[in-house]
Design a protein around this motif. Structure first.
Motif, mmCIF file in Angstrom:
data_model
loop_
_atom_site.group_PDB
_atom_site.id
_atom_site.type_symbol
_atom_site.label_atom_id
_atom_site.label_comp_id
_atom_site.label_asym_id
_atom_site.label_seq_id
_atom_site.Cartn_x
_atom_site.Cartn_y
_atom_site.Cartn_z
ATOM 1 N N ILE A 5 24.880 17.126 -24.124
ATOM 2 C CA ILE A 5 24.312 16.079 -24.986
ATOM 3 C C ILE A 5 24.269 14.744 -24.251
ATOM 4 C CG2 ILE A 5 24.687 14.745 -27.093
ATOM 5 C CD1 ILE A 5 25.895 17.304 -28.330
ATOM 6 N N VAL A 6 25.391 14.399 -23.593
ATOM 7 C CA VAL A 6 25.469 13.128 -22.853
ATOM 8 C C VAL A 6 24.418 13.092 -21.749
ATOM 9 C CG1 VAL A 6 26.896 11.811 -21.234
ATOM 10 C CG2 VAL A 6 27.888 12.643 -23.378
ATOM 11 N N LEU A 7 24.288 14.188 -21.007
ATOM 12 C CA LEU A 7 23.331 14.238 -19.902
ATOM 13 C C LEU A 7 21.895 14.107 -20.404
ATOM 14 C CD1 LEU A 7 22.910 14.631 -16.858
ATOM 15 C CD2 LEU A 7 22.843 17.099 -17.252
ATOM 16 N N LEU A 8 21.564 14.814 -21.480
ATOM 17 C CA LEU A 8 20.207 14.747 -22.024
ATOM 18 C C LEU A 8 19.884 13.346 -22.541
ATOM 19 C CD1 LEU A 8 19.928 18.174 -23.914
ATOM 20 C CD2 LEU A 8 18.823 17.514 -21.761
ATOM 21 N N LEU A 9 20.851 12.717 -23.200
ATOM 22 C CA LEU A 9 20.633 11.356 -23.699
ATOM 23 C C LEU A 9 20.411 10.378 -22.549
ATOM 24 C CD1 LEU A 9 23.251 11.155 -26.611
ATOM 25 C CD2 LEU A 9 20.757 11.207 -26.813
ATOM 26 N N LEU A 10 21.209 10.531 -21.479
ATOM 27 C CA LEU A 10 21.054 9.644 -20.319
ATOM 28 C C LEU A 10 19.685 9.859 -19.666
ATOM 29 C CD1 LEU A 10 22.123 7.598 -18.276
ATOM 30 C CD2 LEU A 10 23.168 9.496 -17.023
ATOM 31 N N LEU A 11 19.279 11.121 -19.488
ATOM 32 C CA LEU A 11 17.978 11.404 -18.874
ATOM 33 C C LEU A 11 16.840 10.839 -19.732
ATOM 34 C CD1 LEU A 11 18.465 15.100 -17.661
ATOM 35 C CD2 LEU A 11 18.421 13.029 -16.261
ATOM 36 N N ALA A 12 16.973 10.972 -21.039
ATOM 37 C CA ALA A 12 15.943 10.433 -21.932
ATOM 38 C C ALA A 12 15.833 8.918 -21.778
ATOM 39 C CB ALA A 12 16.269 10.802 -23.378
ATOM 40 N N LEU A 13 16.989 8.249 -21.651
ATOM 41 C CA LEU A 13 16.980 6.792 -21.479
ATOM 42 C C LEU A 13 16.338 6.407 -20.150
ATOM 43 C CD1 LEU A 13 17.802 3.981 -22.449
ATOM 44 C CD2 LEU A 13 20.043 4.337 -21.379
ATOM 45 N N LEU A 14 16.700 7.111 -19.078
ATOM 46 C CA LEU A 14 16.149 6.791 -17.756
ATOM 47 C C LEU A 14 14.639 7.022 -17.718
ATOM 48 C CD1 LEU A 14 18.887 8.277 -15.373
ATOM 49 C CD2 LEU A 14 18.523 5.880 -15.990
ATOM 50 N N TYR A 15 14.163 8.000 -18.492
ATOM 51 C CA TYR A 15 12.735 8.291 -18.484
ATOM 52 C C TYR A 15 11.913 7.275 -19.277
ATOM 53 C CZ TYR A 15 11.607 12.343 -15.743
ATOM 54 O OH TYR A 15 11.331 13.154 -14.686
#
Length: 432
Positions: A5-15
């Protein structure tokens, strides 16, 4: 599950397009604030993370590369390699790999290697009727050697985050880097040899250079060729640390360019220093964001939970390594190298210790995987560089890189199966 969950949220923010430093810093701060009600003493935390002697190596290695490039010391590398091996089947490809390997040991950057060597090599190969896709592919693959053959900025970052000896990491990259370069060279010989047999008399191979020509070419590149062994042998024999090697290497590069070649003026010196300072500032900002991200993960106990998961399911080190390499490859399709190092390393370190995986061994595998990311679409910086040089359709360049992707993937499996390829040389270092 928390990690996913943390990784997906971070990737979504970076994108969303937010700068990586800001994204990691804001995301980690928001998570800490949400779960713990405060973000602690961030000022002291940032100062502590950057107040590390080891990080001085980053701007100094960058200075070394800028002095050699701006002083045009490396311009003769391809011409020298071409003179020595042009008469062999695929000789132009071999020369390109050789030039990439030497420039990699000077610049520490894959993108810079592909750009600098590619601008010279691709037009030359096409002029001699070298296979067009073969020319694109060898520059793409050879360019990736920039972060495996030391010095390497990603290795410095990985060593900093994982508290692993930079000198040992540098030495660990030498044998795999040279072996991978040799594999690329053999591939050029085989493929271009087949093409020569297929075309018959229509294929014209450049003539062998004479002895005086070879001697002149070697003399022209002699000083550029002294820099990599100067730095690496100094580290190997314990004459200086990696940080001291960066300082002495930068000084030696300055003397070569300004005193011996007399091609580095005050304006070039100032411009190189400015560029090194800008890049260093950017990297340090990313390091701050990554350090806070690692702190946030630790507070959430994500690394500990990952270790418990591995122990509970009795996952061996080889399945874990293969799974991690697969994950990093997937991340490499959408993220650049620095992001991957700084996001994944704090998470996997406890697992490496629990499974008895040598951090230097893992560091080499990680670096090869990051090389693979540089030629794997859609975020494939080396392929974009080649497109900027040639103007060729990106789909052609992507196709040209596929054989090199396959070779690097198989080579990574070889390093997993035979870790001594990476760990032997560091084990023989002075003081080890």
């Amino acid at each position: 599950m928390t990690f996913v969950i943390v990784l997906l949220l971070l990737l979504a923010l970076l994108y969303t397009g937010i700068p990586m430093f800001s994204g990691m810093f804001l995301f980690s701060g928001a998570v800490l604030l949400y779960f713990f009600g405060n973000v602690g003493t961030l000022g002291e935390f940032v100062f502590e993370k950057l107040n590390v002697y080891l990080l001085v190596a980053i701007p100094l290695f960058m200075l070394m590369a800028h002095f050699m490039v701006r002083g045009k010391v490396v311009d003769d590398l391809y011409d020298t390699a071409h003179t020595l091996v042009r008469h062999l089947p695929g000789g132009l490809g071999i020369a390109t790999v050789f030039a990439c390997a030497v420039f990699a040991a000077i610049s520490g950057s894959s993108v810079a290697t592909a750009l600098t060597v590619g601008k010279v090599a691709i037009p030359q190969m096409l002029r001699y009727n070298y296979d067009r896709l073969g020319a694109y592919g060898v520059v793409a693959g050879g360019g990736t050697l920039g972060i495996l053959i030391p010095p390497s900025a990603p290795m410095v970052l990985y060593g900093f985050v994982s508290d692993t000896s930079i000198g040992a990491l540098f030495m660990a990259g030498v044998v795999p880097g040279l072996l991978l370069a040799a594999i690329f060279a053999v591939y050029c010989m085989v493929t271009e040899g087949r093409r020569e047999r297929r075309l018959g008399p229509a294929y014209v191979r450049p003539a062998r250079a004479s002895g005086p020509e070879m001697g002149t070419a070697l003399r022209r590149s002699f000083w550029a060729l002294t820099l990599p062994p100067f730095v690496l042998l100094g580290i190997y024999f314990g004459v200086f640390t990696a940080t001291e090697a960066a300082g002495t290497g930068a000084l030696w590069a300055l003397l070569i360019a300004a005193v011996i070649y007399k091609t580095l003026g005050w304006r070039d010196l100032w411009a190189g220093a400015q560029e090194a300072a800008r890049t260093t500032a950017m990297l340090f900002m990313i390091i701050i964001g990554a350090a806070l991200f690692g702190y946030m993960l630790t507070k959430l106990r994500i690394p500990q939970e990952l270790v418990e998961l591995v122990v509970r399911h009795d996952i061996g080190k080889y399945p874990f390594l293969i799974a991690m390499m697969a994950l990093i490859f997937v991340l490499g399709l959408v993220l650049e190298s620095i992001s991957i190092i700084l996001i994944t390393t704090p998470i996997v370190l406890p697992v490496l210790k629990a499974l008895g995986i040598e951090p230097v061994w893992y560091g080499v595998l990680l670096t090869i995987n990051l090389e693979l990311a540089l030629i794997s679409p859609p975020v494939a910086m080396n392929l974009v560089v080649i497109k900027s040089i040639t103007g060729a359709p990106l789909k052609d360049i992507d196709r040209a890189a596929i054989p090199y992707m396959v070779m690097m993937g198989l080579f990574m499996l070889l390093i997993i199966a035979v870790p001594g390829i990476a760990t032997w040389l560091p084990g023989t270092m002075f003081g080890q």
